[in-house]
Design a protein around this motif. Structure first.
Motif, PDB file in Angstrom:
ATOM      1  N   VAL A  54      55.934  44.726  47.503  1.00  0.00           N
ATOM      2  CA  VAL A  54      55.890  45.580  46.172  1.00  0.00           C
ATOM      3  C   VAL A  54      55.900  46.899  46.567  1.00  0.00           C
ATOM      4  O   VAL A  54      55.009  47.489  47.303  1.00  0.00           O
ATOM      5  CB  VAL A  54      54.734  45.040  45.176  1.00  0.00           C
ATOM      6  N   CYS A  55      56.771  47.651  45.920  1.00  0.00           N
ATOM      7  CA  CYS A  55      56.923  49.320  46.024  1.00  0.00           C
ATOM      8  C   CYS A  55      56.820  49.773  44.406  1.00  0.00           C
ATOM      9  O   CYS A  55      57.131  49.011  43.597  1.00  0.00           O
ATOM     10  CB  CYS A  55      58.286  49.529  46.711  1.00  0.00           C
ATOM     11  N   LEU A  56      56.113  50.991  44.380  1.00  0.00           N
ATOM     12  CA  LEU A  56      56.509  52.026  43.373  1.00  0.00           C
ATOM     13  C   LEU A  56      57.764  52.697  43.385  1.00  0.00           C
ATOM     14  O   LEU A  56      58.037  53.164  44.382  1.00  0.00           O
ATOM     15  CB  LEU A  56      55.268  52.946  43.210  1.00  0.00           C
ATOM     16  N   GLY A  57      58.638  52.491  42.344  1.00  0.00           N
ATOM     17  CA  GLY A  57      59.633  53.447  42.277  1.00  0.00           C
ATOM     18  C   GLY A  57      60.040  54.091  41.191  1.00  0.00           C
ATOM     19  O   GLY A  57      59.153  54.117  40.211  1.00  0.00           O
ATOM     20  N   GLY A  58      61.205  54.753  41.030  1.00  0.00           N
ATOM     21  CA  GLY A  58      61.643  55.417  39.950  1.00  0.00           C
ATOM     22  C   GLY A  58      61.020  56.823  39.770  1.00  0.00           C
ATOM     23  O   GLY A  58      61.186  57.797  38.966  1.00  0.00           O
ATOM     24  N   PHE A  59      60.645  57.504  40.967  1.00  0.00           N
ATOM     25  CA  PHE A  59      60.112  58.798  40.981  1.00  0.00           C
ATOM     26  C   PHE A  59      61.308  59.649  40.436  1.00  0.00           C
ATOM     27  O   PHE A  59      62.465  59.567  40.890  1.00  0.00           O
ATOM     28  CB  PHE A  59      59.655  59.089  42.435  1.00  0.00           C
ATOM     29  N   PRO A  60      60.658  60.688  39.961  1.00  0.00           N
ATOM     30  CA  PRO A  60      61.663  61.932  39.476  1.00  0.00           C
ATOM     31  C   PRO A  60      62.385  62.617  40.624  1.00  0.00           C
ATOM     32  O   PRO A  60      63.640  62.874  40.293  1.00  0.00           O
ATOM     33  CB  PRO A  60      61.001  62.806  38.603  1.00  0.00           C
ATOM     34  N   PHE A  61      61.852  62.543  41.640  1.00  0.00           N
ATOM     35  CA  PHE A  61      62.256  63.419  42.848  1.00  0.00           C
ATOM     36  C   PHE A  61      61.844  62.466  44.239  1.00  0.00           C
ATOM     37  O   PHE A  61      60.923  62.285  44.219  1.00  0.00           O
ATOM     38  CB  PHE A  61      61.893  64.755  43.063  1.00  0.00           C
ATOM     39  N   CYS A  62      62.811  62.521  44.965  1.00  0.00           N
ATOM     40  CA  CYS A  62      62.570  61.862  46.222  1.00  0.00           C
ATOM     41  C   CYS A  62      61.643  62.317  47.207  1.00  0.00           C
ATOM     42  O   CYS A  62      61.522  63.827  47.065  1.00  0.00           O
ATOM     43  CB  CYS A  62      63.854  61.539  47.301  1.00  0.00           C
ATOM     44  N   MET A  63      60.565  61.632  47.687  1.00  0.00           N
ATOM     45  CA  MET A  63      59.716  62.203  48.718  1.00  0.00           C
ATOM     46  C   MET A  63      60.090  62.954  49.846  1.00  0.00           C
ATOM     47  O   MET A  63      60.923  62.119  50.539  1.00  0.00           O
ATOM     48  CB  MET A  63      58.552  61.476  48.880  1.00  0.00           C
ATOM     49  N   GLY A  64      59.895  63.851  50.314  1.00  0.00           N
ATOM     50  CA  GLY A  64      60.578  64.670  51.466  1.00  0.00           C
ATOM     51  C   GLY A  64      59.590  64.644  52.608  1.00  0.00           C
ATOM     52  O   GLY A  64      58.522  64.111  52.432  1.00  0.00           O
ATOM     53  N   GLY A  65      59.806  65.423  53.536  1.00  0.00           N
ATOM     54  CA  GLY A  65      59.303  65.436  54.653  1.00  0.00           C
ATOM     55  C   GLY A  65      60.234  65.026  55.892  1.00  0.00           C
ATOM     56  O   GLY A  65      61.309  64.980  56.106  1.00  0.00           O
ATOM     57  N   PRO A  66      59.398  65.245  57.388  1.00  0.00           N
ATOM     58  CA  PRO A  66      60.354  64.933  58.348  1.00  0.00           C
ATOM     59  C   PRO A  66      61.189  63.522  58.362  1.00  0.00           C
ATOM     60  O   PRO A  66      60.430  62.643  57.879  1.00  0.00           O
ATOM     61  CB  PRO A  66      59.299  65.030  59.619  1.00  0.00           C
ATOM     62  N   THR A  67      62.314  63.559  58.838  1.00  0.00           N
ATOM     63  CA  THR A  67      62.849  62.298  58.956  1.00  0.00           C
ATOM     64  C   THR A  67      62.135  61.130  59.739  1.00  0.00           C
ATOM     65  O   THR A  67      61.728  61.583  61.045  1.00  0.00           O
ATOM     66  CB  THR A  67      64.224  62.383  59.686  1.00  0.00           C
ATOM     67  N   GLY A  68      61.964  59.984  59.112  1.00  0.00           N
ATOM     68  CA  GLY A  68      61.275  58.754  59.793  1.00  0.00           C
ATOM     69  C   GLY A  68      59.563  59.078  59.685  1.00  0.00           C
ATOM     70  O   GLY A  68      58.966  58.197  60.132  1.00  0.00           O
ATOM     71  N   ALA A  69      59.126  60.109  59.200  1.00  0.00           N
ATOM     72  CA  ALA A  69      57.637  60.178  58.854  1.00  0.00           C
ATOM     73  C   ALA A  69      57.239  59.500  57.560  1.00  0.00           C
ATOM     74  O   ALA A  69      57.805  59.712  56.656  1.00  0.00           O
ATOM     75  CB  ALA A  69      57.312  61.582  59.109  1.00  0.00           C
ATOM     76  N   ALA A  70      56.278  58.925  57.874  1.00  0.00           N
ATOM     77  CA  ALA A  70      55.618  57.955  56.691  1.00  0.00           C
ATOM     78  C   ALA A  70      54.763  59.036  55.886  1.00  0.00           C
ATOM     79  O   ALA A  70      54.028  59.966  56.616  1.00  0.00           O
ATOM     80  CB  ALA A  70      54.772  56.949  57.387  1.00  0.00           C
ATOM     81  N   ARG A  71      54.846  59.129  54.584  1.00  0.00           N
ATOM     82  CA  ARG A  71      54.014  59.932  53.853  1.00  0.00           C
ATOM     83  C   ARG A  71      53.005  58.985  52.789  1.00  0.00           C
ATOM     84  O   ARG A  71      53.530  58.120  52.369  1.00  0.00           O
ATOM     85  CB  ARG A  71      55.000  60.769  52.823  1.00  0.00           C
ATOM     86  N   SER A  72      51.942  59.403  52.945  1.00  0.00           N
ATOM     87  CA  SER A  72      50.621  58.697  52.258  1.00  0.00           C
ATOM     88  C   SER A  72      50.063  59.232  51.198  1.00  0.00           C
ATOM     89  O   SER A  72      49.787  60.531  51.440  1.00  0.00           O
ATOM     90  CB  SER A  72      49.804  58.008  53.308  1.00  0.00           C
ATOM     91  N   TYR A  73      49.756  58.454  50.063  1.00  0.00           N
ATOM     92  CA  TYR A  73      49.143  59.179  48.992  1.00  0.00           C
ATOM     93  C   TYR A  73      48.088  58.226  48.327  1.00  0.00           C
ATOM     94  O   TYR A  73      48.522  56.850  47.858  1.00  0.00           O
ATOM     95  CB  TYR A  73      50.274  59.390  47.688  1.00  0.00           C
ATOM     96  N   PHE A  74      47.072  58.449  48.174  1.00  0.00           N
ATOM     97  CA  PHE A  74      45.947  57.796  47.662  1.00  0.00           C
ATOM     98  C   PHE A  74      46.199  57.514  46.079  1.00  0.00           C
ATOM     99  O   PHE A  74      46.362  58.466  45.423  1.00  0.00           O
ATOM    100  CB  PHE A  74      44.448  58.067  48.084  1.00  0.00           C
ATOM    101  N   VAL A  75      45.925  56.327  45.555  1.00  0.00           N
ATOM    102  CA  VAL A  75      46.188  56.130  44.119  1.00  0.00           C
ATOM    103  C   VAL A  75      44.695  55.960  43.507  1.00  0.00           C
ATOM    104  O   VAL A  75      43.786  55.331  43.947  1.00  0.00           O
ATOM    105  CB  VAL A  75      46.734  54.712  44.013  1.00  0.00           C
ATOM    106  N   GLY A  76      44.304  56.512  42.231  1.00  0.00           N
ATOM    107  CA  GLY A  76      43.007  56.774  41.638  1.00  0.00           C
ATOM    108  C   GLY A  76      42.646  55.455  41.156  1.00  0.00           C
ATOM    109  O   GLY A  76      41.431  55.404  40.904  1.00  0.00           O
TER     110      GLY A  76
END
Length: 132
Positions: A54-76
């Protein structure tokens, strides 16, 4: 510098395709330059055509950052999540940044969630800030 804000519709999507059916999905965003803050509240109804993790999608803009780098965000907030351990819920966006895996962290380990971790009425909500 670009400044804008608006609504977006979060979605539960499958890492291998398809989408879950939701009982409600609400989101707001603001963007200043390449910094985006999104707030969301989404409620699971059923697996629908979702395939894989399961993924969360539909973001208004793609998440950027270095190519191949995982980006993590805690959910409240999480409610009625069926999982064998309790821990911090977070999103990790690999690849192109258009979706984020929903994961749970317990100590030094983490697990990806599939449809069996959700039940009717499971809700996740939060606010995350990311770069485009």
């Amino acid at each position: 510098m670009v400044q804008e804000s608006g609504k977006w519709v979060p979605q539960f999507v499958g890492a291998d395709g398809g989408a879950a059916i939701t009982a409600g999905a609400y989101g707001m965003y603001s963007r200043t330059g390449n910094v985006v803050t999104v707030s969301f509240d989404i409620i699971w109804r059923s697996a629908g055509t979702l395939q894989g993790l399961v993924c969360l999608g539909g973001f208004p803009f793609c998440m950027g950052g270095p190519t191949g780098a995982a980006r993590s965000y805690f959910v409240g907030y999480k409610y009625k999540l069926t999982f064998s351990v309790d821990g911090a819920l977070f999103l990790t966006s690999p690849g192109d940044g258009s979706t984020a895996y929903i994961r749970i962290q317990n100590g030094n380990s983490f697990s990806n969630l599939d449809a069996s971790s959700f039940q009717e009425g499971t809700e996740i909500a939060g606010t995350i800030t990311y770069l485009t």
